[in-house]
Design an enzyme around this catalytic site. Structure first.
Site, PDB file in Angstrom:
ATOM      1  N   CYS A 172       0.861  -1.188   0.000  1.00 20.78           N
ATOM      2  CA  CYS A 172       0.000   0.000   0.000  1.00 20.78           C
ATOM      3  C   CYS A 172       0.899   1.241   0.000  1.00 20.78           C
ATOM      4  O   CYS A 172       1.749   1.378   0.871  1.00 20.78           O
ATOM      5  CB  CYS A 172      -0.876  -0.016   1.246  1.00 20.78           C
ATOM      6  N   ASN A 195      10.583  -1.046  -8.683  1.00 19.48           N
ATOM      7  CA  ASN A 195      10.529  -1.621 -10.026  1.00 19.48           C
ATOM      8  C   ASN A 195       9.121  -1.462 -10.578  1.00 19.48           C
ATOM      9  O   ASN A 195       8.155  -1.841  -9.902  1.00 19.48           O
ATOM     10  CB  ASN A 195      10.866  -3.123  -9.984  1.00 19.48           C
ATOM     11  N   GLU A 196       9.023  -0.894 -11.750  1.00 15.25           N
ATOM     12  CA  GLU A 196       7.732  -0.806 -12.445  1.00 15.25           C
ATOM     13  C   GLU A 196       6.578  -0.482 -11.490  1.00 15.25           C
ATOM     14  O   GLU A 196       5.603  -1.231 -11.378  1.00 15.25           O
ATOM     15  CB  GLU A 196       7.450  -2.113 -13.203  1.00 15.25           C
ATOM     16  N   CYS A 228      -7.458   1.000   0.663  1.00 14.95           N
ATOM     17  CA  CYS A 228      -7.566   0.675   2.088  1.00 14.95           C
ATOM     18  C   CYS A 228      -7.977   1.917   2.893  1.00 14.95           C
ATOM     19  O   CYS A 228      -7.985   3.027   2.371  1.00 14.95           O
ATOM     20  CB  CYS A 228      -6.229   0.119   2.581  1.00 14.95           C
ATOM     21  N   CYS A 259      -5.409   4.696   2.750  1.00 16.21           N
ATOM     22  CA  CYS A 259      -5.438   5.434   1.483  1.00 16.21           C
ATOM     23  C   CYS A 259      -6.651   6.373   1.461  1.00 16.21           C
ATOM     24  O   CYS A 259      -6.558   7.498   0.975  1.00 16.21           O
ATOM     25  CB  CYS A 259      -5.480   4.471   0.296  1.00 16.21           C
ATOM     26  N   GLU A 276      14.928  -2.604 -19.854  1.00 15.63           N
ATOM     27  CA  GLU A 276      14.540  -4.010 -19.981  1.00 15.63           C
ATOM     28  C   GLU A 276      13.969  -4.258 -21.366  1.00 15.63           C
ATOM     29  O   GLU A 276      13.221  -3.433 -21.893  1.00 15.63           O
ATOM     30  CB  GLU A 276      13.432  -4.389 -18.983  1.00 15.63           C
ATOM     31  N   TRP A 321       4.613 -13.786 -20.318  1.00 17.40           N
ATOM     32  CA  TRP A 321       3.349 -13.335 -19.736  1.00 17.40           C
ATOM     33  C   TRP A 321       2.335 -12.891 -20.786  1.00 17.40           C
ATOM     34  O   TRP A 321       1.216 -12.534 -20.441  1.00 17.40           O
ATOM     35  CB  TRP A 321       3.621 -12.191 -18.749  1.00 17.40           C
ATOM     36  N   GLU A 359       8.526 -16.682 -14.118  1.00 18.46           N
ATOM     37  CA  GLU A 359       9.325 -16.173 -15.236  1.00 18.46           C
ATOM     38  C   GLU A 359      10.314 -17.211 -15.783  1.00 18.46           C
ATOM     39  O   GLU A 359      11.247 -16.858 -16.501  1.00 18.46           O
ATOM     40  CB  GLU A 359      10.035 -14.885 -14.825  1.00 18.46           C
ATOM     41  N   LYS A 360      10.087 -18.480 -15.481  1.00 19.40           N
ATOM     42  CA  LYS A 360      11.054 -19.487 -15.962  1.00 19.40           C
ATOM     43  C   LYS A 360      11.027 -19.627 -17.483  1.00 19.40           C
ATOM     44  O   LYS A 360      11.997 -20.048 -18.085  1.00 19.40           O
ATOM     45  CB  LYS A 360      10.818 -20.843 -15.298  1.00 19.40           C
ATOM     46  N   HIS A 401      10.567 -16.946 -19.383  1.00 23.32           N
ATOM     47  CA  HIS A 401      10.964 -15.643 -19.930  1.00 23.32           C
ATOM     48  C   HIS A 401      12.400 -15.750 -20.431  1.00 23.32           C
ATOM     49  O   HIS A 401      13.283 -16.220 -19.708  1.00 23.32           O
ATOM     50  CB  HIS A 401      10.849 -14.570 -18.844  1.00 23.32           C
TER      51      HIS A 401
HETATM   52 ZN    ZN Z   1      -3.740   1.636   0.924  1.00 20.59          ZN
END
Ligand code: ZN
Length: 678
Positions: free
Chosen positions: A114, A148-149, A156, A159, A309, A317, A357-358, A360
């Site tokens: 979160c 990452n990304e 919640c 938030c 990347e 995926w 990801e095997k 990938h």
């Molecule tokens: Zn949250």
């Protein structure tokens, strides 16, 4: 800031924590063979670096960092915060998200935190600080890779509370908020901030077949802004800690092309360099990939970026994870460089043995040695990039044509109920960008807030949301001599998604010289035909429009084309308005590529914007320029050889290392050349 590398970055994500120690030495041998100079490490290593709240395990990372140092490799160091460790989820459940359906998530997956969790906001900068303190003097450290990304959303209670604070900051009073959200609609007037709840499937959204459908666009739009800002806050907390220890090391996080939830234009000023991950599907139009690169370059006003990347072979995926054909990976890498990348990096360097990801692709395959087709291609690319030296680093792509892309506009369009589910902002923008791409006319992707002074031609398809400030910029751009184009639904609402009253296209009515009275919707199988009745050398003939078409009244604009059929037969489909020194165009339907291509040619000729090479199907040209010289990229995306004729003066192909006269040369299927000027 000055980037601390002297050649193109080549390498990628390296996750040796998934492998026994003896494999690492073999990896180094293979990296050398492939001319790999940079490894991205630690991206998903949180649970290995911090096995418990008060326990740290840096031994293996120390070992890895010194191994990379001994082998002369540069390091892009991850802060490890994209996936929280299991202990944290158990001891501090506030780190877990509540999803769009209102379900409390359990531990699992990645991007599982979160963004307003006090625990996450404490632990994430803490590990970033530990890493920075420990490795700040490592000679190979060239780039910080935060998380990452970034992506996703949370709904919640924390938030929700943070959203209310964000709204108080933005609007000051409930009276103002009620006004801009138009809450008298459906009995939504708020009298207490705590009455406001996040818009999800339990509140304003309720259609499982169309989760974007919301009863309150203003509220949903603000939640998107807030969520993008919340994740950005997480990034900034880590960035600030890293800067305390290593002020001269650039900090970034990797983006994902036109990723809808995050407004990358708002993020970009907080990154030292843009980095992104490119995963085109098999059969993707190279023009779409070019658009993504141009968008990434546009995020920081033309500054070069890093392709951080891509897969050397295949993803895991997608629905159909086809291999890149021989030469395809090198061509895609050089396309990134052609559009401003100073790197070609992979996910990943060694293929995982297990986990999702095997399958990938990786530079080093499960077989573990170098005798594979993919490794050989990686080796070849490494050699080519090494051959570029520092010639291209930081060079720019001058462009006099621009295409506007705006995340908030995209969100607002998709949140709007009606007029047609087929309206697709990204497709519409890409279609106009491709018009320039197909003509090999250099084009930039820009924001509504950027400086437009370099552009002679500016296209803003489907610019539905137009603030008074944006309208003033457009007016000025045209008054100063620019050629501007927008389309159907242009200027309909303000930044709160409230319709601008007194006639469409609202704030743009004067500069476009039109009033749009009404809009009709076409069924998927239907089209509207229009004929250019005021031809210029490039613009002529019959064309078709789809999705919607509008009834336009001229208020000073000249009708350029008129509908042949439909309810509005005989009325203008395309208009041009002379305004100040320039002209403003309006296209009242979703036109097909043939018209866009003609229009681009016409506008470029009028504005004196030149192409880099002849228009030739599947052949792409770009130009990078710096004080080190000018470099012309020519890429053949076709499955067959092509003969290309360019202006004289270009010679010396950097890719092959040979002197080639560019006036007439042959490019093999999926081959690229980079010419320097004689
Ligand atoms: Zn949250």
């Amino acid at each position: 800031m000055k980037m601390p590398w002297q050649s193109m970055l080549y390498g990628g994500d390296y996750n040796p924590e998934q492998w026994p120690r003896e494999v690492w030495d073999e990896d180094m041998r293979l990296f050398d063979l492939a001319h790999i100079n940079t490894a991205t490490v630690g991206v998903f290593a949180w649970s290995r670096l911090q096995p418990a709240e008060d326990q740290w395990e840096f031994g293996w990372m120390d070992d890895l960092m010194s191994l990379l140092e001994r082998r002369g490799k540069q390091v892009c160091l991850g802060t490890a915060t994209a996936a929280v460790p299991p202990w944290m989820a158990r001891q501090y459940p506030d780190v877990l998200r509540v999803d769009f359906e209102g379900r409390q998530r359990q531990f699992g997956m990645r991007h599982n935190f979160c963004p307003n969790s006090p625990s996450y906001r404490t632990f994430a900068p803490a590990i970033a600080g530990k890493l920075a303190q420990r490795y700040k003097d490592h000679p190979g450290l060239v780039l910080w890779h935060v998380s990452n990304e970034y992506g996703g959303e949370c709904y919640c209670p924390r938030c929700a509370a943070a959203f209310r604070r964000w709204l108080q900051q933005r609007y000051g009073s409930l009276a103002r908020l009620n006004e801009v959200w138009n809450t008298s609609f459906w009995s939504h007037v708020f009298y207490d901030w705590d009455e406001i709840v996040p818009p999800n499937m339990l509140s304003e959204h309720g259609n499982p077949h169309n989760p974007d459908q919301t009863a309150f666009q203003g509220l949903s739009l603000d939640y998107r802004r807030f969520m993008s800002d919340s994740l950005l806050e997480c990034y900034k907390l880590e960035r600030d800690v890293l800067k305390e220890h290593t002020p001269d090391i650039p900090v970034t996080t990797n983006f994902m092309e036109v990723y809808k939830p995050l407004d990358y234009f708002r993020w970009a000023p907080h990154l030292d360099i843009i980095t992104w991950d490119s995963y085109p599907r098999a059969g993707t139009d190279p023009a779409d990939t070019a658009f993504n690169h141009d968008l990434m370059r546009g995020l920081k006003d033309g500054q070069s970026f890093l392709l951080l990347e891509q897969t050397p072979s295949q993803t895991n995926w997608q629905a159909y994870n086809a291999l890149k054909p021989p030469g395809g990976m090198i061509l895609q890498s050089l396309q990134a460089v052609a559009h401003g990348s100073d790197a070609a990096m992979f996910f990943q360097l060694r293929r995982s043995q297990a986990g999702c990801e095997k399958f990938h692709g990786a530079v080093i395959d499960h077989v573990g040695h170098e005798n594979t087709r993919v490794f050989a291609e990686c080796q070849k690319l490494g050699q080519q990039l090494a051959g570029f030296g520092d010639a291209l680093l930081g060079s720019e792509l001058p462009a006099e044509a621009g295409v506007v892309f705006d995340w908030e506009n995209w969100w607002a369009l998709d949140y709007s109920s009606g007029p047609s589910n087929d309206i697709d902002y990204v497709t519409e923008v890409r279609r106009y960008h491709k018009g320039f791409y197909d003509h090999n006319i250099p084009v930039a992707v820009t924001s509504v807030d950027a400086d437009w002074s370099q552009y002679k031609v500016l296209v803003a398809p489907l610019l539905y949301m137009v603030s008074a400030a944006t309208a003033a910029k457009i007016r000025q751009f045209v008054a100063d001599g620019g050629i501007f184009l927008t389309t159907y639904l242009g200027g309909v609402v303000d930044e709160h998604d409230r319709v601008t009253l007194k006639g469409y296209p609202g704030e743009l009515r004067d500069v476009l010289g039109i009033w749009v009275e009404e809009l009709n919707v076409l069924l998927p199988e239907d089209e509207v035909i229009f004929t250019v009745n005021n031809p210029s050398p490039a613009l002529q003939g019959c064309h078709s429009g789809r999705i919607v078409y509008e009834r336009v009244h001229s208020e000073g604009a000249e009708p350029v084309a008129a509908y042949n059929n439909g309810m509005f037969a005989g009325t203008p489909a395309v208009t041009r308005h002379a305004f100040g020194q320039g002209q403003a165009w309006y296209v009242a339907t979703s036109v097909q590529p043939a018209f866009v291509n003609q229009w681009v040619r016409d506008a470029a000729a009028t504005a004196g914007v030149e192409a880099l090479g002849p228009k030739q199907p599947g052949v792409e040209c770009t130009l990078r320029r710096s004080d080190k010289g000018a470099f012309l990229f020519v890429l053949n995306h076709n499955e067959f050889p092509v003969r290309v004729a360019l202006d004289s003066g270009w010679s010396q192909d950097l890719v092959s290392g040979k002197t080639v006269e560019a006036e007439g040369f042959t490019l093999q299927a999926r081959q690229a050349a980079v010419f320097s000027h004689r």
